[in-house]
Motif scaffolding. Sequence first.
Motif, PDB file in Angstrom:
ATOM      1  N   ILE A   1      -2.710   6.059  -5.188  1.00  0.00           N
ATOM      2  CA  ILE A   1      -3.862   6.429  -4.359  1.00  0.00           C
ATOM      3  C   ILE A   1      -4.154   7.922  -4.486  1.00  0.00           C
ATOM      4  O   ILE A   1      -5.303   8.339  -4.688  1.00  0.00           O
ATOM      5  CB  ILE A   1      -3.619   6.030  -2.893  1.00  0.00           C
ATOM      6  CG1 ILE A   1      -3.557   4.504  -2.763  1.00  0.00           C
ATOM      7  CG2 ILE A   1      -4.703   6.601  -1.985  1.00  0.00           C
ATOM      8  CD1 ILE A   1      -3.153   4.019  -1.381  1.00  0.00           C
TER       9      ILE A   1
ATOM     10  N   ALA B   1      -8.442   5.708  -1.239  1.00  0.00           N
ATOM     11  CA  ALA B   1      -8.434   6.826  -2.185  1.00  0.00           C
ATOM     12  C   ALA B   1      -9.753   7.591  -2.140  1.00  0.00           C
ATOM     13  O   ALA B   1      -9.766   8.831  -2.171  1.00  0.00           O
ATOM     14  CB  ALA B   1      -8.168   6.315  -3.597  1.00  0.00           C
TER      15      ALA B   1
ATOM     16  N   LEU C   1       0.825  -1.204   0.000  1.00  0.00           N
ATOM     17  CA  LEU C   1       0.000   0.000   0.000  1.00  0.00           C
ATOM     18  C   LEU C   1       0.862   1.258   0.000  1.00  0.00           C
ATOM     19  O   LEU C   1       0.577   2.224  -0.723  1.00  0.00           O
ATOM     20  CB  LEU C   1      -0.916   0.006   1.228  1.00  0.00           C
ATOM     21  CG  LEU C   1      -2.296  -0.612   1.076  1.00  0.00           C
ATOM     22  CD1 LEU C   1      -3.023  -0.579   2.402  1.00  0.00           C
ATOM     23  CD2 LEU C   1      -3.107   0.101   0.007  1.00  0.00           C
TER      24      LEU C   1
ATOM     25  N   SER D   1      -6.422   0.143  -1.668  1.00  0.00           N
ATOM     26  CA  SER D   1      -6.143   1.440  -2.295  1.00  0.00           C
ATOM     27  C   SER D   1      -7.427   2.160  -2.669  1.00  0.00           C
ATOM     28  O   SER D   1      -7.491   3.397  -2.611  1.00  0.00           O
ATOM     29  CB  SER D   1      -5.288   1.249  -3.549  1.00  0.00           C
ATOM     30  OG  SER D   1      -4.077   0.602  -3.263  1.00  0.00           O
TER      31      SER D   1
ATOM     32  N   ARG E   1       2.124   2.030  -3.281  1.00  0.00           N
ATOM     33  CA  ARG E   1       1.100   2.534  -4.215  1.00  0.00           C
ATOM     34  C   ARG E   1       0.547   3.885  -3.768  1.00  0.00           C
ATOM     35  O   ARG E   1      -0.506   4.304  -4.232  1.00  0.00           O
ATOM     36  CB  ARG E   1      -0.064   1.544  -4.327  1.00  0.00           C
ATOM     37  CG  ARG E   1       0.300   0.150  -4.768  1.00  0.00           C
ATOM     38  CD  ARG E   1       0.906   0.108  -6.166  1.00  0.00           C
ATOM     39  NE  ARG E   1       0.949  -1.236  -6.720  1.00  0.00           N
ATOM     40  CZ  ARG E   1       1.842  -2.142  -6.397  1.00  0.00           C
ATOM     41  NH1 ARG E   1       2.774  -1.870  -5.499  1.00  0.00           N
ATOM     42  NH2 ARG E   1       1.832  -3.346  -6.968  1.00  0.00           N
ATOM     43  N   ARG E   2       1.242   4.568  -2.876  1.00  0.00           N
ATOM     44  CA  ARG E   2       0.713   5.829  -2.337  1.00  0.00           C
ATOM     45  C   ARG E   2       0.509   6.877  -3.440  1.00  0.00           C
ATOM     46  O   ARG E   2      -0.438   7.671  -3.375  1.00  0.00           O
ATOM     47  CB  ARG E   2       1.621   6.383  -1.244  1.00  0.00           C
ATOM     48  CG  ARG E   2       3.035   6.714  -1.695  1.00  0.00           C
ATOM     49  CD  ARG E   2       3.931   7.012  -0.494  1.00  0.00           C
ATOM     50  NE  ARG E   2       5.287   7.393  -0.891  1.00  0.00           N
ATOM     51  CZ  ARG E   2       6.242   6.531  -1.207  1.00  0.00           C
ATOM     52  NH1 ARG E   2       5.990   5.219  -1.190  1.00  0.00           N
ATOM     53  NH2 ARG E   2       7.442   6.955  -1.525  1.00  0.00           N
TER      54      ARG E   2
END
Length: 309
Positions: free
Chosen positions: A58, A153, A51, A149, A54-55
């Motif tokens: 997001i 988001a 996670l 995500s 993948r910031r």
Amino acid sequence: MSETTHDGTVATGAGSASSADDGLTPAELAAKYGLAVSGARPGLPAYVRQLWGRRHFISSFARARVSAQYTQARLGQLWQVLTPLLNAAVYYFIFGLLLGTDRGVDNFIAFLVTGVFVFTYTQSSVMAGVRSVSGNLGLIRALHFPRASLPLALTLVQLQQLLMSMFVLLAIVLMTGEVPRTAWLLVVPALLLQSLFNAGLAMVMARLGSKMTDLAQLMPFILRTWMYTSGVMYSITHFTAHAPAPVQLALQLNPAAVYIDLVRFALIDSFTADQLPPHVWAVALGWALAMGVGGFVYFWKAEERYGRG
């Protein structure tokens, strides 16, 4: 390639491996050759690292949703502010003027608008969470990424909208006669705790909504009931003064009411500490950690099932 065995026979390498694997179960074969199930749920620490990796996705996904949300409306993103304002106006007319729920509340306009804006943040996060998985099945099936995500988001989208609305809220509070003071800074930790609570709740609703297709239709009724029990348009302390102690405690410890009261306490001078539930900051922190961590783990446990079936 071949080799001669101890008894003089010749065996190919492939044949030897095949013979050696005879009788092994699929699980044993996978363990022997380091294979893993496609789409298997990673461990919790690994999932958190994914996670974090993948910031940027997001934040970019959140910005894109904010930009696209009101593209068909002429007033565009101004509706992010107009919607809670119009709701506050309707509630003021019904509950303030017609029903008189402003009794016992000083500066009722600031009291009401604060409650509407703060509750709308949680309400919108819940509704976004319900649809975050079921409404993005194409993306889930096409790309590999941590599914958390999506609700994170969409919660970020609601936070961005709240921050825009806060400028309007502060302007209304100032117009009602409030004066800026140091206590206004308490809005920041109150909203941070609410954001953690909202993110966890959105992940819980995302998992439920991924299987219960009618949940999105049911949630507006549940959220409306929650709003009416959260003191958005009336003072819980005033209206429960003669109620049984368990009822008072349940309403005061309602997480939506807790975060609303903290923001009111920060912004409205007449909303004093005696109108807050006991140990309110500890309660706010407890709700944030319980829902934030619990909701994340609850969502993660079904990671491999999202988008299937």
